[in-house]
Design an enzyme around this catalytic site. Structure first.
Site, PDB file in Angstrom:
ATOM      1  N   GLY A 252       0.821  -1.209   0.000  1.00 18.14           N
ATOM      2  CA  GLY A 252       0.000   0.000   0.000  1.00 18.14           C
ATOM      3  C   GLY A 252       0.849   1.250   0.000  1.00 18.14           C
ATOM      4  O   GLY A 252       2.011   1.266  -0.409  1.00 18.14           O
ATOM      5  N   THR A 279       3.389  -4.070  -7.322  1.00 15.23           N
ATOM      6  CA  THR A 279       4.436  -3.048  -7.302  1.00 15.23           C
ATOM      7  C   THR A 279       4.779  -2.590  -8.710  1.00 15.23           C
ATOM      8  O   THR A 279       4.981  -1.401  -8.960  1.00 15.23           O
ATOM      9  CB  THR A 279       5.691  -3.610  -6.618  1.00 15.23           C
ATOM     10  N   ILE A 306       8.547 -14.813  -4.466  1.00 13.10           N
ATOM     11  CA  ILE A 306       8.971 -16.197  -4.264  1.00 13.10           C
ATOM     12  C   ILE A 306       7.947 -17.166  -4.840  1.00 13.10           C
ATOM     13  O   ILE A 306       8.232 -18.357  -4.991  1.00 13.10           O
ATOM     14  CB  ILE A 306       9.226 -16.515  -2.776  1.00 13.10           C
ATOM     15  N   ASP A 307       6.745 -16.669  -5.187  1.00 15.55           N
ATOM     16  CA  ASP A 307       5.737 -17.537  -5.793  1.00 15.55           C
ATOM     17  C   ASP A 307       6.090 -17.916  -7.227  1.00 15.55           C
ATOM     18  O   ASP A 307       5.488 -18.815  -7.804  1.00 15.55           O
ATOM     19  CB  ASP A 307       4.364 -16.853  -5.787  1.00 15.55           C
ATOM     20  N   MET A 350       4.047 -21.249   1.073  1.00 12.17           N
ATOM     21  CA  MET A 350       3.550 -20.065   0.392  1.00 12.17           C
ATOM     22  C   MET A 350       3.186 -20.395  -1.050  1.00 12.17           C
ATOM     23  O   MET A 350       3.683 -21.350  -1.628  1.00 12.17           O
ATOM     24  CB  MET A 350       4.581 -18.943   0.442  1.00 12.17           C
ATOM     25  N   GLY A 351       2.325 -19.563  -1.619  1.00 15.40           N
ATOM     26  CA  GLY A 351       1.828 -19.762  -2.978  1.00 15.40           C
ATOM     27  C   GLY A 351       0.394 -19.277  -3.035  1.00 15.40           C
ATOM     28  O   GLY A 351      -0.534 -20.074  -2.953  1.00 15.40           O
ATOM     29  N   GLU A 403      -0.685 -22.153   0.311  1.00 19.78           N
ATOM     30  CA  GLU A 403      -1.652 -21.290   0.983  1.00 19.78           C
ATOM     31  C   GLU A 403      -2.850 -20.961   0.108  1.00 19.78           C
ATOM     32  O   GLU A 403      -3.974 -20.831   0.593  1.00 19.78           O
ATOM     33  CB  GLU A 403      -0.982 -20.000   1.447  1.00 19.78           C
ATOM     34  N   MET A 458       9.811 -18.191   7.849  1.00 21.68           N
ATOM     35  CA  MET A 458      11.181 -18.701   7.813  1.00 21.68           C
ATOM     36  C   MET A 458      11.676 -18.800   6.378  1.00 21.68           C
ATOM     37  O   MET A 458      12.830 -18.506   6.076  1.00 21.68           O
ATOM     38  CB  MET A 458      11.245 -20.076   8.482  1.00 21.68           C
TER      39      MET A 458
END
Length: 534
Positions: A252, A279, A306-307, A350-351, A403, A458
């Site tokens: 944001g 971004t 990182i995805d 993550m993902g 996720e 992590m």
């Protein structure tokens, strides 16, 4: 000497192409042994490559006023002699496939389109010892990707002409007048500090730029109350060994008018933006607004996620480090699963929308029995029946869930609104799945154990590994080269192992997803042993 030799070869080919073709045809008819035929064909492919390289060098270095260099390259590749060679070696009707000659050109905006330079400036590398003094890329040099001869028998994907990354002989900024700013936005990612360090080193050591600033905490820091950080090589010497970003990051804070006013007030003429798709959408608006106002400012992006969901590029920086860290969590879950009766080791990775980390970590870890990613349409009944059968037959199971898989696994009532960047707040699929497994096992009257591991923060907060350190360094180098040359509204990436500049407008149109019909997805099914669960 190389340029002279190439031009001489090209003149020779133009002058003697028909005669040489007759000689080659005659020689082919006299070759009898299989080995000789293979050797001759290999030599022929080399001739094709040499011819294309010669044509490309000439057309790119000597474009006409009425025709772009890219069009001249494609026209030369579709000429009669190259067509004949293509037909001879690979069959067909004597001409290149239509997809080659109709490649889409991804052009990059340049500051000269709205500001005329007062004088030509030589790149400082020209004064460095050989080979640095010769290591330049032609101003509008392009690369045809995928390569022309990658696999002539494979169905063709869309061909595109990318602007090649690298230093140009002429630069658009007097180094002593450059005021550069670096901003990191979005979530953390391994390698952010390496990119910051690489930008500072390249600006300072290669181009002699003295005024470099770090913007604190994302876009909001451009106009916020916190003081900008003055950056120098000494200040960033050891940051590549640290996770996170020394500048801080946030989501944001977008306010175009306030940001442009602050950038103008601080006389920033180079803005380096490090972040994901949201971004980059902001970076594109900043670049367009600078052009609209006639500001002498360029905007360069470096994709961070990182995805690994940025289109075109081979992979984004930090991705491979994240996969390696995810494997550590998976192996811990496997140890726990094997240490108790009827135990399930459950790992959430993550993902948000793309399951690349979960999929590739599951393959590489070699111990995963079920992997769930956002792109899969999972039947919950089949999933739980599979886990039950696995426990009955083996006594343990390791499950990895991305996720974003909660979008299809959880009900719509679990949605939690939007975050500050406009992304949906996804339900915690790991805890949800843990609860659903508990309810199913209770219903089946089956005893079990479950160990749940969530290594999210992590994985993304560690320093980059060696592979990502290299990638981050090269990306930052090429971003600076592009900005100093005057390009704007671009991001830098590695496409088919070539570093190129990509228009930001292209990478924000779409996001990459795992293709559940791809070979990699099939490899994941083979290595986990799971059914499709549809």
């Amino acid at each position: 000497l190389l340029i002279q030799s190439t031009n001489m070869l090209l003149r020779h080919l133009k002058k003697h192409s028909e005669a040489a073709w007759k000689v080659l045809r005659h020689a082919k008819s006299r070759i009898n042994s299989p080995f000789s035929r293979q050797l001759y064909k290999a030599a022929g492919v080399g001739v094709i490559g040499t011819t294309i390289a010669a044509c490309t060098n000439t057309t790119l270095s000597q474009p006409s006023q009425d025709e772009s260099s890219t069009q001249m390259v494609l026209r030369s590749l579709n000429g009669p002699n190259v067509q004949g060679v293509w037909s001879w070696f690979f069959g067909g009707g004597g001409s290149l496939p239509e997809q080659y000659s109709n490649a889409r050109v991804l052009s990059i905006d340049h500051i000269s389109n709205w500001i005329q330079p007062s004088k030509k400036l030589d790149n400082p590398l020209k004064g460095r010892p050989y080979p640095l003094s010769q290591n330049f890329v032609n101003f509008n040099e392009s690369i045809l990707l995928p390569p022309l001869l990658e696999n002539p028998h494979k169905p063709l994907a869309e061909r595109m002409m990318f602007v090649r990354a690298g230093p140009r002989q002429q630069i658009a900024f007097e180094p002593k007048e450059v005021r550069a700013a670096i901003v990191t936005c979005g979530g953390l990612c391994p390698g952010l500090n390496t990119v910051i360090q690489g930008i500072v080193y390249m600006l300072s050591y290669t181009y002699g730029v003295e005024n470099i600033y770090g913007v604190p905490y994302g876009y909001g820091g451009i106009y916020g109350d916190k003081e900008w950080i003055s950056l120098s090589p000494n200040k960033v010497t050891k940051i590549h060994d640290q996770g996170g970003t020394m500048l801080g990051s946030s989501r944001g804070g977008w306010d175009l008018e306030k940001m442009m006013a602050s950038l103008e007030e601080k006389k920033i003429n180079q803005l380096y933006v490090i972040g994901g798709d949201g971004t980059h959408r902001g970076a594109e608006k900043l670049a367009n607004e600078a052009k609209k106002r006639g500001m002498k400012m360029v905007v360069a992006g470096i994709p961070k996620t990182i995805d690994n969901d940025v289109p075109f590029i081979d992979h984004s920086f930090g991705y491979r480090t994240s996969v390696q860290e995810a494997i550590r969590a998976i192996k811990a879950a496997n140890t726990e699963a094997n240490g108790a009766p009827n135990c399930i080791g459950l790992v959430k990775l993550m993902g948000r929308h793309a399951g690349f980390i979960a999929m590739q970590a599951s393959i590489a870890a070699r111990v995963v029995n079920c992997c769930l990613i956002p792109e899969m349409d999972v039947d919950k009944a089949k999933l739980f029946d599979y886990l039950k059968d696995r426990l009955n037959s083996k006594g343990h199971a390791v499950v990895v869930v991305a996720e974003g898989a909660g979008v299809t696994l959880c009900s719509q009532e679990d949605a939690l609104g939007l975050d500050k960047s406009g992304n949906p707040i996804l339900p915690d699929v790991g805890l949800w799945l843990k609860g659903e497994i508990k309810n199913y096992m209770k219903q089946e009257n089956m005893s079990y154990n479950l160990k749940y591991i969530d290594p999210t923060y992590m994985i993304r907060s560690v320093p980059a590994d060696a592979d990502d350190q290299l990638l981050c360094t090269l990306l930052s180098n090429h971003a600076v080269h592009g900005a100093m040359a005057g390009f704007s509204g671009f991001t830098v990436g590695q496409v088919n192992h070539k570093f190129v500049y990509i228009p930001i407008s292209e990478i924000t149109k779409q996001s990459r997803r795992v293709d559940i019909e791809s070979r990699m997805f099939c490899r994941m099914l083979l290595n986990t042993g799971q059914p499709t669960l549809k």
